[in-house]
Design an enzyme around this catalytic site. Structure first.
Site, PDB file in Angstrom:
ATOM      1  N   LYS A   9       0.836  -1.205   0.000  1.00  0.00           N
ATOM      2  CA  LYS A   9       0.000   0.000   0.000  1.00  0.00           C
ATOM      3  C   LYS A   9       0.878   1.265   0.000  1.00  0.00           C
ATOM      4  O   LYS A   9       2.093   1.186   0.233  1.00  0.00           O
ATOM      5  CB  LYS A   9      -0.920  -0.046   1.226  1.00  0.00           C
ATOM      6  CG  LYS A   9      -1.907  -1.231   1.207  1.00  0.00           C
ATOM      7  CD  LYS A   9      -2.856  -1.182   2.402  1.00  0.00           C
ATOM      8  CE  LYS A   9      -3.832  -2.346   2.386  1.00  0.00           C
ATOM      9  NZ  LYS A   9      -4.847  -2.222   3.462  1.00  0.00           N
ATOM     10  N   TYR A  49     -12.287  -2.019  -3.835  1.00  0.00           N
ATOM     11  CA  TYR A  49     -12.809  -2.241  -2.479  1.00  0.00           C
ATOM     12  C   TYR A  49     -14.347  -2.210  -2.439  1.00  0.00           C
ATOM     13  O   TYR A  49     -14.924  -1.934  -1.391  1.00  0.00           O
ATOM     14  CB  TYR A  49     -12.239  -1.195  -1.522  1.00  0.00           C
ATOM     15  CG  TYR A  49     -10.850  -1.521  -1.005  1.00  0.00           C
ATOM     16  CD1 TYR A  49     -10.613  -2.674  -0.252  1.00  0.00           C
ATOM     17  CD2 TYR A  49      -9.775  -0.673  -1.237  1.00  0.00           C
ATOM     18  CE1 TYR A  49      -9.342  -2.970   0.242  1.00  0.00           C
ATOM     19  CE2 TYR A  49      -8.499  -0.964  -0.743  1.00  0.00           C
ATOM     20  CZ  TYR A  49      -8.292  -2.122  -0.007  1.00  0.00           C
ATOM     21  OH  TYR A  49      -7.043  -2.417   0.486  1.00  0.00           O
ATOM     22  N   PHE A  57     -15.485   3.368   6.914  1.00  0.00           N
ATOM     23  CA  PHE A  57     -14.129   3.799   6.545  1.00  0.00           C
ATOM     24  C   PHE A  57     -13.885   3.758   5.038  1.00  0.00           C
ATOM     25  O   PHE A  57     -12.771   3.994   4.583  1.00  0.00           O
ATOM     26  CB  PHE A  57     -13.072   2.959   7.278  1.00  0.00           C
ATOM     27  CG  PHE A  57     -13.198   1.461   7.090  1.00  0.00           C
ATOM     28  CD1 PHE A  57     -12.669   0.841   5.965  1.00  0.00           C
ATOM     29  CD2 PHE A  57     -13.842   0.672   8.036  1.00  0.00           C
ATOM     30  CE1 PHE A  57     -12.778  -0.531   5.769  1.00  0.00           C
ATOM     31  CE2 PHE A  57     -13.956  -0.710   7.861  1.00  0.00           C
ATOM     32  CZ  PHE A  57     -13.423  -1.307   6.720  1.00  0.00           C
ATOM     33  N   ARG A  85      -1.541 -14.374   4.119  1.00  0.00           N
ATOM     34  CA  ARG A  85      -2.297 -13.745   5.212  1.00  0.00           C
ATOM     35  C   ARG A  85      -1.548 -13.907   6.534  1.00  0.00           C
ATOM     36  O   ARG A  85      -1.567 -13.021   7.378  1.00  0.00           O
ATOM     37  CB  ARG A  85      -3.697 -14.361   5.329  1.00  0.00           C
ATOM     38  CG  ARG A  85      -4.582 -14.190   4.110  1.00  0.00           C
ATOM     39  CD  ARG A  85      -5.187 -12.830   3.968  1.00  0.00           C
ATOM     40  NE  ARG A  85      -5.971 -12.414   5.107  1.00  0.00           N
ATOM     41  CZ  ARG A  85      -6.675 -11.278   5.147  1.00  0.00           C
ATOM     42  NH1 ARG A  85      -6.690 -10.457   4.090  1.00  0.00           N
ATOM     43  NH2 ARG A  85      -7.358 -10.931   6.208  1.00  0.00           N
ATOM     44  N   ASN A 112      -1.885  -0.067   6.898  1.00  0.00           N
ATOM     45  CA  ASN A 112      -1.337  -1.339   7.399  1.00  0.00           C
ATOM     46  C   ASN A 112      -0.471  -2.065   6.364  1.00  0.00           C
ATOM     47  O   ASN A 112      -0.368  -3.284   6.365  1.00  0.00           O
ATOM     48  CB  ASN A 112      -2.459  -2.217   7.959  1.00  0.00           C
ATOM     49  CG  ASN A 112      -3.531  -2.524   6.928  1.00  0.00           C
ATOM     50  OD1 ASN A 112      -3.409  -2.153   5.770  1.00  0.00           O
ATOM     51  ND2 ASN A 112      -4.567  -3.228   7.343  1.00  0.00           N
ATOM     52  N   HIS A 115      -1.918  -5.512   1.473  1.00  0.00           N
ATOM     53  CA  HIS A 115      -3.215  -6.145   1.220  1.00  0.00           C
ATOM     54  C   HIS A 115      -2.947  -7.565   0.730  1.00  0.00           C
ATOM     55  O   HIS A 115      -1.968  -7.797   0.013  1.00  0.00           O
ATOM     56  CB  HIS A 115      -3.979  -5.389   0.128  1.00  0.00           C
ATOM     57  CG  HIS A 115      -5.173  -6.156  -0.379  1.00  0.00           C
ATOM     58  ND1 HIS A 115      -6.392  -6.091   0.243  1.00  0.00           N
ATOM     59  CD2 HIS A 115      -5.294  -7.055  -1.384  1.00  0.00           C
ATOM     60  CE1 HIS A 115      -7.229  -6.923  -0.379  1.00  0.00           C
ATOM     61  NE2 HIS A 115      -6.589  -7.513  -1.382  1.00  0.00           N
ATOM     62  N   GLU A 126      -9.528 -10.141  -7.719  1.00  0.00           N
ATOM     63  CA  GLU A 126      -8.503  -9.107  -7.492  1.00  0.00           C
ATOM     64  C   GLU A 126      -7.343  -9.224  -8.490  1.00  0.00           C
ATOM     65  O   GLU A 126      -6.810  -8.216  -8.954  1.00  0.00           O
ATOM     66  CB  GLU A 126      -8.000  -9.186  -6.045  1.00  0.00           C
ATOM     67  CG  GLU A 126      -9.104  -8.786  -5.060  1.00  0.00           C
ATOM     68  CD  GLU A 126      -8.703  -8.898  -3.599  1.00  0.00           C
ATOM     69  OE1 GLU A 126      -7.575  -9.360  -3.311  1.00  0.00           O
ATOM     70  OE2 GLU A 126      -9.515  -8.506  -2.758  1.00  0.00           O
TER      71      GLU A 126
END
Ligand code: GDP
Length: 139
Positions: A9, A49, A57, A85, A112, A115, A126
Site C-alpha cells: 500500500k 474495495y 471507513f 495472510r 497497514n 493487502h 482481485e
C-alpha cells in the site's frame, strides 16, 4: 498451486520497504508471478474495495489507497492465500502476531502496509482487476 493478489500500500512504498516485503515472500517459498507499480484513481480504488462500500471507513480507505504509488503483485505457491495472510498479520497491527509484516511496520488500522486476498474467489477477482493472463508468468 494457488495464486493470490498482494498489494504494498502507499504507506509501505513511502516507508521504502518494498524490498523487505518481497524478501519475506521469497524467503518463505512464495514466488512472484507478476508485479507492477501504479497509482490508483479514486474510481479504481472504489472498484477494488467495492465489497466495503457500506463500511464507515470506505471513503477514507479509498482516499488513502490513491494517496501514492502502490506495488501490485500476483503471488504463487502452495496454499499461498493463507500463507500470505499469515505473513501479513491481523488487519489491526495491534492484534498482529510478532514477526508479521503489519506488526513490524503498520502504524494504523488503515495504513497497514499490505493487502492480501482472503479467499480463492476474491483472489480471482482481485488478480483480474490488475493483470491479464499475458502479464502473469507461471513459476
Ligand atoms: P484485510 O483483509 O486484513 O486487509 O482487512 P479488511 O478486508 O477487513 O479491510 C480492508 C482494509 O480496510 C484494511 O486492510 C484496512 O486498510 C482498512 N480498514 C479495516 N478496518 C478499518 C477500520 O476500522 N478503520 C479504518 N480507517 N480502516 C480500516
Amino acid at each position: 498451486m494457488e495464486r493470490t493478489l498482494s498489494i504494498i500500500k502507499p504507506d509501505g512504498v513511502q516507508k521504502n520497504i518494498i524490498g523487505e516485503v518481497i524478501k519475506r515472500f521469497e524467503s518463505n517459498g512464495i514466488k512472484i508471478a507478476a508485479m507492477k507499480m501504479i497509482q490508483l484513481t479514486k474510481t479504481q480504488a472504489q472498484g477494488f474495495y467495492a465489497v466495503h462500500k457500506e463500511r464507515p471507513f470506505f471513503d477514507s480507505l479509498t482516499d488513502f489507497m490513491t494517496s501514492g504509488p502502490i506495488v501490485v503483485m500476483v503471488l504463487e505457491g502452495d496454499d499461498v492465500i493463507a500463507k500470505n495472510r499469515k505473513l501479513m498479520g491481523a488487519t489491526n497491527f495491534k492484534e498482529a502476531e510478532e514477526g508479521t509484516i503489519r506488526k513490524d511496520y503498520a502504524t494504523d488500522i488503515e495504513k497497514n502496509v499490505v493487502h492480501g486476498s482472503d479467499a480463492p474467489e476474491t483472489a480471482a477477482f482481485e488478480i483480474g482487476y490488475f493483470f491479464n493472463d499475458l502479464e502473469i508468468q507461471a513459476r
